[in-house]
Motif scaffolding. Structure first.
Motif, PDB file in Angstrom:
ATOM      1  N   ARG A  14       0.834  -1.199   0.000  1.00 51.84           N
ATOM      2  CA  ARG A  14       0.000   0.000   0.000  1.00 51.84           C
ATOM      3  C   ARG A  14       0.877   1.260   0.000  1.00 51.84           C
ATOM      4  O   ARG A  14       0.669   2.194  -0.780  1.00 51.84           O
ATOM      5  CB  ARG A  14      -0.880  -0.029   1.254  1.00 51.84           C
ATOM      6  CG  ARG A  14      -1.996   0.968   1.288  1.00 51.84           C
ATOM      7  CD  ARG A  14      -2.646   0.982   2.658  1.00 51.84           C
ATOM      8  NE  ARG A  14      -1.794   1.641   3.642  1.00 51.84           N
ATOM      9  CZ  ARG A  14      -1.616   2.950   3.705  1.00 51.84           C
ATOM     10  NH1 ARG A  14      -2.229   3.740   2.851  1.00 51.84           N
ATOM     11  NH2 ARG A  14      -0.824   3.477   4.614  1.00 51.84           N
ATOM     12  N   GLN A  85     -13.453  -1.583   2.587  1.00 55.93           N
ATOM     13  CA  GLN A  85     -13.714  -1.131   1.215  1.00 55.93           C
ATOM     14  C   GLN A  85     -14.907  -0.176   1.223  1.00 55.93           C
ATOM     15  O   GLN A  85     -15.055   0.641   0.329  1.00 55.93           O
ATOM     16  CB  GLN A  85     -14.032  -2.329   0.311  1.00 55.93           C
ATOM     17  CG  GLN A  85     -12.910  -3.338   0.203  1.00 55.93           C
ATOM     18  CD  GLN A  85     -11.932  -3.018  -0.919  1.00 55.93           C
ATOM     19  OE1 GLN A  85     -12.294  -2.354  -1.873  1.00 55.93           O
ATOM     20  NE2 GLN A  85     -10.694  -3.471  -0.795  1.00 55.93           N
ATOM     21  N   VAL A 120      -9.505   3.436  -3.200  1.00 58.41           N
ATOM     22  CA  VAL A 120      -8.823   2.185  -3.532  1.00 58.41           C
ATOM     23  C   VAL A 120      -8.333   2.309  -4.977  1.00 58.41           C
ATOM     24  O   VAL A 120      -9.128   2.418  -5.899  1.00 58.41           O
ATOM     25  CB  VAL A 120      -9.775   0.981  -3.378  1.00 58.41           C
ATOM     26  CG1 VAL A 120      -9.053  -0.323  -3.702  1.00 58.41           C
ATOM     27  CG2 VAL A 120     -10.328   0.944  -1.965  1.00 58.41           C
ATOM     28  N   ASP A 124      -7.532  -3.900  -3.401  1.00 57.30           N
ATOM     29  CA  ASP A 124      -7.191  -3.965  -1.966  1.00 57.30           C
ATOM     30  C   ASP A 124      -6.207  -2.896  -1.491  1.00 57.30           C
ATOM     31  O   ASP A 124      -5.907  -2.834  -0.311  1.00 57.30           O
ATOM     32  CB  ASP A 124      -6.568  -5.332  -1.600  1.00 57.30           C
ATOM     33  CG  ASP A 124      -7.611  -6.410  -1.610  1.00 57.30           C
ATOM     34  OD1 ASP A 124      -8.802  -6.051  -1.557  1.00 57.30           O
ATOM     35  OD2 ASP A 124      -7.227  -7.588  -1.683  1.00 57.30           O
ATOM     36  N   LYS A 125      -5.658  -2.107  -2.402  1.00 60.47           N
ATOM     37  CA  LYS A 125      -4.664  -1.130  -1.942  1.00 60.47           C
ATOM     38  C   LYS A 125      -5.319   0.240  -1.824  1.00 60.47           C
ATOM     39  O   LYS A 125      -5.647   0.873  -2.821  1.00 60.47           O
ATOM     40  CB  LYS A 125      -3.464  -1.080  -2.885  1.00 60.47           C
ATOM     41  CG  LYS A 125      -2.549  -2.260  -2.691  1.00 60.47           C
ATOM     42  CD  LYS A 125      -1.363  -2.157  -3.619  1.00 60.47           C
ATOM     43  CE  LYS A 125      -1.004  -3.537  -4.137  1.00 60.47           C
ATOM     44  NZ  LYS A 125      -0.366  -3.472  -5.442  1.00 60.47           N
ATOM     45  N   CYS A 126      -5.492   0.642  -0.540  1.00 62.48           N
ATOM     46  CA  CYS A 126      -6.189   1.886  -0.283  1.00 62.48           C
ATOM     47  C   CYS A 126      -5.185   2.937   0.174  1.00 62.48           C
ATOM     48  O   CYS A 126      -4.425   2.707   1.111  1.00 62.48           O
ATOM     49  CB  CYS A 126      -7.231   1.612   0.798  1.00 62.48           C
ATOM     50  SG  CYS A 126      -7.997   3.114   1.344  1.00 62.48           S
TER      51      CYS A 126
END
Ligand code: C2E
Ligand code: MG
Ligand code: MG
Length: 589
Positions: A14, A85, A120, A124-126
């Motif tokens: 991330r 999310q 995001v 899944d990478k926020c």
């Protein structure tokens, strides 16, 4: 808050993504600012933010209604929001055990109501949130409102993606570009004291000129895929360092200074073997330069230092050249000279023409003068044509210079013709002048404007004029001849000697280069060459003129060898108009 938000399950990836996007500590973006403003208005809240969750802080890429740029990560509501999310809704913070003791709740801005939508970017990478904040708690946040905030957040995400691709990426190679390189060097320069010094290394995989040649010969597609093949090889060799593309054929990397020598050797080794490209084994002729960013005043100067050094290395056929301050002096001086030319062309006293006599070697009579350009710069002093003409020839300035010389020279020729003088006026032109019909039109226009007899005008050109486009140049020379203008081949015997085109030249005279003349009487080989050149010129019906006659002995030798005319310091130096006219009168007397 002591037990603050936990790190995310994919924290390293991330954070890497956040770094790659190059958003942290960058200037405000007007579109993102409009989005936060719209959020504040439609949701009727005093604060709306785009918060990026960094290692130990949240940094606001856009902020509406808040003065600070960042707050600690362990106080950030958004640091909780990035775990999910879905939007995180806090209707009243003092009723939420996670936030009841939060300093941002207990004192200004006294957060009560908070909604944060995770941004995001990749699965899944926020990287942070778009959030709205109020100091007044709410009873509810409706599904319609949530939906609207989510949609605004997708606009934020698209904008961020666009910023990172357009501003910082090279579309062809998918590598970070020069802007990104400069920004990264800047960030590296601001690392804490004591961090290991870094070295920036540039690899020019084939040279821009060569690349253009490949493009012309084999097409864009081939040239570009060839470049991509080089990139792949470099990327593999330089992993895990970030590879940048900083100009057409130039790639760069920042490595620890202590490892630089090894990295350079690795690159040299990699490119020692041919690269297979479209079934053709291809050997990249690469050149490397390096610079310690600390050697430069500004991160942008790092790129300049790398480019200057790599060009010099290529010029001198070196595989690798590290940057030194002194290397820049020559190119910078050249640059200063180029920059000063436009001014010189419009000033009324920086440029002038000097006139050097050409005499008949037997009678000693004046047959013509050669106009030679002089430039007296107020600060740099006298700048020799051998210095600034070759520089100007690489730019569009050469045509303007020639235009100036033609105008001044032909005006002067008209004046002398009107006074009854019959000697000719020779003007030098560069290869680039003969590249277009503009030159012909200009000279024709001036001949008419000044009522000149064209037979008293001579154009001196070197054979290099024929390199680029021989047939078109020959045609233009024919046109000049038909106008009645004489044509001299200057500096004959050096450089480009292509007898195939030589035999077609519509010239009237051949000027033997000074290098054969200067100490003619001491070098029997030069005598042989000069003799043969005279014989050849005769066969073609050219007059022969020797330049660079510096002594009486050379003068006599040339006369005895059958050379027609001569020019040189022993006869007379190039002189300003008044001095030349005095010289002329003195001879008559
Ligand atoms: P060039 O056309 O071959 O001019 C002859 C050069 O030799 C001149 O140098 C002249 O001053 C020099 N020279 C003449 N006699 C002697 C001698 O006895 N000994 C020595 N050592 N040198 C002698 P200059 O004026 O420095 O010009 C150098 C070159 O710059 C010229 O070579 C020409 O190629 C170029 N150039 C000068 N003026 C112009 C111009 O108006 N337009 C263009 N395109 N080129 C010019
Ligand atoms: Mg000349
Ligand atoms: Mg010459």
């Amino acid at each position: 808050m002591s037990d603050g938000p936990q790190v995310t399950f994919n924290e390293d990836e991330r954070l890497n993504l956040l770094r790659e996007l190059c958003l942290l500590d960058t200037p405000a973006d007007s579109i993102l600012d409009s989005i936060t403003k719209v959020c504040a208005t439609v949701f009727n809240v005093p604060i709306a933010l785009i918060s990026l969750i960094d290692d130990h802080r949240q940094w606001f890429k856009s902020k509406y209604g808040l003065a600070v740029n960042e707050t600690p990560r362990d106080q950030a509501f958004c640091a909780y929001a990035i775990h999910g999310q879905a939007p995180m809704v806090v209707l009243n913070a003092i009723e939420d055990p996670r936030f009841v003791n939060n300093p941002l709740v207990k004192s200004a801005p006294n957060i009560r109501f908070y909604v944060g939508v995770p941004i995001v970017i990749e699965e899944d990478k926020c990287i942070g949130t778009l959030c709205i904040i109020d100091s007044i708690p709410r009873q509810a946040f409706s599904p319609e409102e949530t939906q609207l905030l989510v949609e605004l957040c997708s606009m934020v995400r698209e904008r961020i993606k666009l910023l990172s691709t357009v501003g910082y990426f090279d579309a062809l190679t998918q590598l970070p570009n020069r802007t990104r390189f400069i920004d990264d060097v800047e960030a590296l320069l601001h690392r804490p004291m004591g961090a290991e010094p870094l070295m920036s290394i540039a690899v020019d995989v084939c040279g821009e000129e060569y690349f253009r040649g490949v493009t012309k010969a084999l097409g864009w597609e081939y040239a570009e895929t060839m470049l991509i093949a080089a990139k792949e090889k470099l990327k593999k060799t330089l992993s895990p360092y970030t590879l940048y593309r900083i100009s057409t054929t130039l790639f760069a990397v920042n490595v620890e200074a202590s490892k630089a020598a090894v990295v350079v050797q690795e690159v040299i080794k990699t490119f020692a073997h041919p690269v297979e490209h479209q079934s053709i084994p291809y050997r990249f002729d690469m050149t490397i330069s390096s610079v310690l960013p600390e050697q430069c005043q500004d991160p942008k100067d790092v790129v300049r230092a790398l480019v200057t050094t790599v060009d010099l290395a290529r010029h001198h056929n070196l595989e690798f050249l590290p940057y030194e301050k002194s290397l820049e002096d020559a190119p910078r001086h050249a640059f200063n000279i180029l920059m000063a030319i436009p001014n010189a062309l419009t000033s009324c006293n920086e440029l002038s023409l000097h006139y050097q006599p050409k005499v008949d070697l037997i009678s000693g009579a004046l047959v013509g003068v050669e106009a030679l350009l002089r430039w007296q710069h107020p600060l740099m002093g006298c700048i020799a044509p051998n210095l600034f003409i070759p520089l100007a020839e690489k730019t569009a300035l050469m045509r303007r210079i020639t235009s100036w010389v033609l105008d001044q020279g032909l005006k002067q020729a008209a004046e002398w013709q009107a006074q009854g003088h019959t000697f000719s006026m020779a003007l030098n032109v560069s290869a680039v002048d003969l590249d277009s019909d503009q030159f012909l039109a200009r000279i024709q226009g001036l001949i008419e404007a000044y009522h000149l007899n064209p037979s008293g005008i001579e154009i001196e050109f070197t054979e290099s004029a024929l390199i680029a486009n021989p047939m078109a140049t020959l045609q233009r020379l024919q046109v000049l001849r038909h106008m009645g203008i004489s044509l001299s081949i200057d500096d004959f015997g050096t450089g480009y000697n292509n007898l195939y085109f030589f035999k077609m030249l519509p010239a009237t005279a051949l000027k033997i280069d000074q290098s054969f003349i200067r100490d003619l009487q001491f070098d029997p080989r030069n005598i042989i060459i000069v003799k043969s050149l005279i014989a050849m010129a005769r066969e073609f019906g050219f007059r022969v003129i020797a330049e660079g006659i510096e002594s009486e002995a050379v003068y006599k030798t040339l006369r005895d060898l059958g050379c027609d005319d001569g020019q040189g310091y022993w006869i007379a130096r190039p002189m300003p108009r008044l001095q030349f006219e005095k010289w002329l009168q003195g001879r008559k007397a």
